[in-house]
Design an enzyme around this catalytic site. Sequence first.
Site, short mmCIF file in Angstrom:
data_model
loop_
_atom_site.label_atom_id
_atom_site.label_comp_id
_atom_site.label_asym_id
_atom_site.label_seq_id
_atom_site.Cartn_x
_atom_site.Cartn_y
_atom_site.Cartn_z
N ASN A 98 0.80 -1.21 0.00
CA ASN A 98 0.00 0.00 0.00
C ASN A 98 0.84 1.27 0.00
O ASN A 98 0.38 2.31 -0.49
CB ASN A 98 -0.91 0.01 1.23
N TYR A 170 3.65 10.13 -11.32
CA TYR A 170 2.69 9.33 -10.54
C TYR A 170 1.96 8.35 -11.46
O TYR A 170 1.84 7.16 -11.14
CB TYR A 170 1.69 10.26 -9.85
N THR A 205 -7.96 11.62 2.13
CA THR A 205 -6.82 11.17 2.93
C THR A 205 -5.88 12.35 3.15
O THR A 205 -6.01 13.41 2.53
CB THR A 205 -6.05 10.04 2.24
#
Length: 265
Positions: A98, A170, A205
């Site tokens: 993760n 990314y 988040t």
Amino acid sequence: MRFKDQVAVITGTSSGNGRAIALALATQGARVVCSDLVRQARTEGYETDIDVDTDELIRRAGQQSIFVKADAANSADMQNLVQQAVEHYGRLDIMVNNAGIFTTLQTIVDETEEDYDLTMNVNAKGVWLGCKYAITQMLKQAPRADGCRGRIINVSSIGGLVGLALEPAYCASKGAVNNLTRQLAVDFAAHKININAICPGFLATAMVRPALDNPQLKAHLDSLTPWPRIGTAQDVAKAVAFLASDDAQWMTGSLLTVDGAFTAQ
């Protein structure tokens, strides 16, 4: 309990997705090995119990958990992480890769080589290392009663499926995660090792809090997703728990989107 007596290793557990995944698997009986660069949660996260470390929170709930400090991009750290899980609990049933990083919004013209290297090191190499050492261990151990030797879930992104504006490194890193997942699934299906990936969309988040705290940017993110809310770490955790369970026994090489239909458009 769905994961009774199973051992799960999760990277990036201090905050966000990793914390939610660790708690979800522990609640269903897993013995969880938490791992991160730092044990404490990021203060800008959305967790209500942010002052309690993830492994401690699991133990307070009556489940088993330890913390092992590890840099996902460091080979020795990742090898030690798997070894610690086996030394403490005897085997490795579930590996959740993760840990991830996001640097800045830039076109490739302005994105630095340093940011590219850092992003690829953590997001792509980190998953490669986690898979390498998890599979090495899973091949050594006897299958469980269902014949499965282990399950690996890589936390990727919709950025590995489509191009996201101003995120070249990314998107490249998450695209690598997606195709690595499919490749490994082919190599190790015969060994009864399931390898799948989760591709989350926009989530509340700590990593994206600066955008969500900006009313204009939040409204823009809300408008991008057909389902009328931003996703949560718990949405991702529930999907990971499914892929880690016997319910997903014949799923391997899958890229499961958890994105409120963003990539369905």
